[in-house]
Design an enzyme around this catalytic site. Structure first.
Site, PDB file in Angstrom:
ATOM      1  N   ASP A  87       0.844  -1.204   0.000  1.00 50.73           N
ATOM      2  CA  ASP A  87       0.000   0.000   0.000  1.00 50.73           C
ATOM      3  C   ASP A  87       0.873   1.245   0.000  1.00 50.73           C
ATOM      4  O   ASP A  87       2.063   1.202   0.358  1.00 50.73           O
ATOM      5  CB  ASP A  87      -0.967   0.000   1.190  1.00 50.73           C
ATOM      6  CG  ASP A  87      -0.270   0.135   2.539  1.00 50.73           C
ATOM      7  OD1 ASP A  87       0.766  -0.520   2.740  1.00 50.73           O
ATOM      8  OD2 ASP A  87      -0.769   0.882   3.403  1.00 50.73           O
ATOM      9  N   GLU A 152       0.142  -0.736   5.997  1.00 50.57           N
ATOM     10  CA  GLU A 152       1.224  -0.099   6.745  1.00 50.57           C
ATOM     11  C   GLU A 152       1.018   1.400   6.860  1.00 50.57           C
ATOM     12  O   GLU A 152       1.294   1.998   7.904  1.00 50.57           O
ATOM     13  CB  GLU A 152       2.561  -0.397   6.059  1.00 50.57           C
ATOM     14  CG  GLU A 152       3.797  -0.094   6.936  1.00 50.57           C
ATOM     15  CD  GLU A 152       4.260   1.352   6.885  1.00 50.57           C
ATOM     16  OE1 GLU A 152       5.050   1.749   7.756  1.00 50.57           O
ATOM     17  OE2 GLU A 152       3.827   2.109   5.983  1.00 50.57           O
TER      18      GLU A 152
END
Length: 456
Positions: A87, A152
């Site tokens: 991500d 994250e």
């Protein structure tokens, strides 16, 4: 390693093509409009692991999925777990990008795109190094496991319980993370310390709607005025955070470590030129490196209130909000900070204002031991890949899951960064040096050889 070196050299363009393909996917985990894209990035990772013959699973969570993959066990040899994330941060402000954030562009030896260095490019170096071993016909000398997440950038909420519930599945001797940077161009580094984080959103609510500032100003409390007053109270003129008890658990830097920082080839004038600023500031009594790496900080990350359009509009805004964060040093407790912050702000709420404090996420800082045999193995691999030995540094950013890995898996953590300070992580025109990408792949390939020399 001759066959592996040759494979890496002959597949340089293919490695870049794969990176560009992954960077093209706008996997912005914080934006629900990109939920499908974020899943597509996870599925892209799954396909690459399966092409290498690794046992691979897409693990569903209440948020974005995890990707777990592993090569076959090698009896008597250590196990390495590679952690990374697919991500990325939101690309705003879009107008400041030279080329669109999800249309990878190669300029001056760098690839430009959101996620180039944080963390798609760095994470992919380990995938490609495993490919080099397998595709060149060399059996991996140890078992390599991968745990790649998609949250994250939003606090890794679903990763921590997964690690706690899957200790046996993820069991390893060391965790390899490349989500940090080198010290400078030509100066590779191993990071041994990370700051923690505590991230908040402060919302102040006043009248039911925006008011005419001439008619109501002076008689109605202005949420924007209260907001700036509250934020200003967080720090004094010397950069010291004013929340009671904030520094109680801060461990001062030792004389030896301060000297170690001073010995690094850091040029403050070059640093200012790189950032295009004419001066630096921060907590009094500490150097720039100490303030960036090893002292707690408070930063405003966003402000919203009132009229933001073209021209003038005389309003007394009904609402005001700010996003701000503290970077914490090892031994500071995010929960303790949250409690003290709430009390600090509540006593500053005037009549006519309602306050809401949102605690988005927090994680403690970490320092890893430098006498680990895995650190020595990593240093040898980095020297082989980059042509010079690494220096040892701290990093001002946060990787919340590091403490979880150390605690739940009882494993040493290797923070091996291939990025540079000017890679514009979280900013427009994020980039990653293609030379460092290739050197990172080579260093990772040598890492598996060096780790395999150690007993399990």
């Amino acid at each position: 390693m001759t066959a592996i070196d040759a494979y890496i050299e002959s597949h340089r363009q293919a490695f870049v093509d794969d990176l560009a393909e992954l960077l093209h996917i706008p996997s912005v985990s914080a934006d629900s409009r990109h939920a499908g894209d974020t899943r597509r990035a996870a599925e892209w990772m799954v396909s690459r692991f399966k092409q290498l013959g690794l046992a691979t699973e897409l693990v569903e969570t209440a948020g974005h999925p995890l990707v777990v993959a592993e090569s076959p066990p090698v009896p008597g040899k250590p196990v390495a777990l590679v952690y990374g994330h697919y991500d990325v941060q939101p690309p705003d402000p879009l107008g400041e990008w030279t080329t669109p954030p999800f249309e990878p562009s190669i300029r001056h030896g760098n690839i430009y795109a959101r996620g180039a260095t944080d963390d798609k490019g760095q994470m992919l170096t380990h995938v490609k190094s495993v490919e080099a071993w397998i595709k060149s016909g060399q059996p991996l000398p140890l078992q390599v496991k991968f745990l790649i997440e998609g949250e994250e950038e939003v606090g890794s909420v679903h990763l921590e319980p997964f690690v706690a519930e899957n200790r046996q599945r993820l069991a390893c001797d060391c965790v390899v993370i490349s989500d940090c940077g080198q010290f400078a161009p030509g100066v590779p580094a191993i990071t041994y310390g990370l700051r923690g984080i505590a991230y908040y959103e402060l919302k102040l609510i006043g009248p039911r709607q925006d008011l005419h500032s001439g008619t109501f100003g002076g008689g109605v409390t202005n949420p924007a005025g209260v907001l700036v007053s509250m934020l200003a109270a967080l720090k004094d003129a010397d950069g010291r955070i004013q929340i009671p008890g904030f520094y109680d658990d801060v461990i001062p830097l030792s004389v030896a470590e301060r000297q170690q920082f001073r010995d690094l080839p850091f040029d403050e004038a070059d640093f200012k030129r790189q950032l295009v600023v004419d001066g630096l500031s921060g907590e009094a009594g500490h150097t720039t490196l100490e303030r960036r790496w090893a002292r707690p900080t408070c930063d405003i990350n966003g402000l919203t209130s009132g009229y933001q359009g073209e021209g003038a509009k005389t309003v007394l805004p009904a609402r005001a909000s700010a996003k701000f964060s503290f970077r914490l040093v090892p031994n500071q407790d995010p929960a303790k900070i949250s409690s003290a912050l709430k009390t600090f702000l509540e006593v500053r709420v005037p009549p006519g204002i309602r306050m809401e404090l949102v605690d988005h996420h927090g994680a403690p800082g970490v320092v890893v031991r430098l006498d680990s045999p895995y650190i020595r193995a990593a240093a040898a691999a980095i020297e082989a890949g980059f042509g010079s030995p690494p220096v040892y540094i701290r990093e001002g950013g946060s990787i919340p899951i590091v403490n979880t890995f150390a605690r739940e898996l009882d494993a040493d953590v290797l923070l091996l960064g291939w990025g540079q300070n000017d890679d514009n992580t979280h900013s427009p025109n994020e980039k990653f040096s293609l030379a460092d990408y290739q050197r990172g792949i080579l260093a990772s390939a040598y890492l598996w050889q060096e780790l395999a020399k150690l007993p399990a």
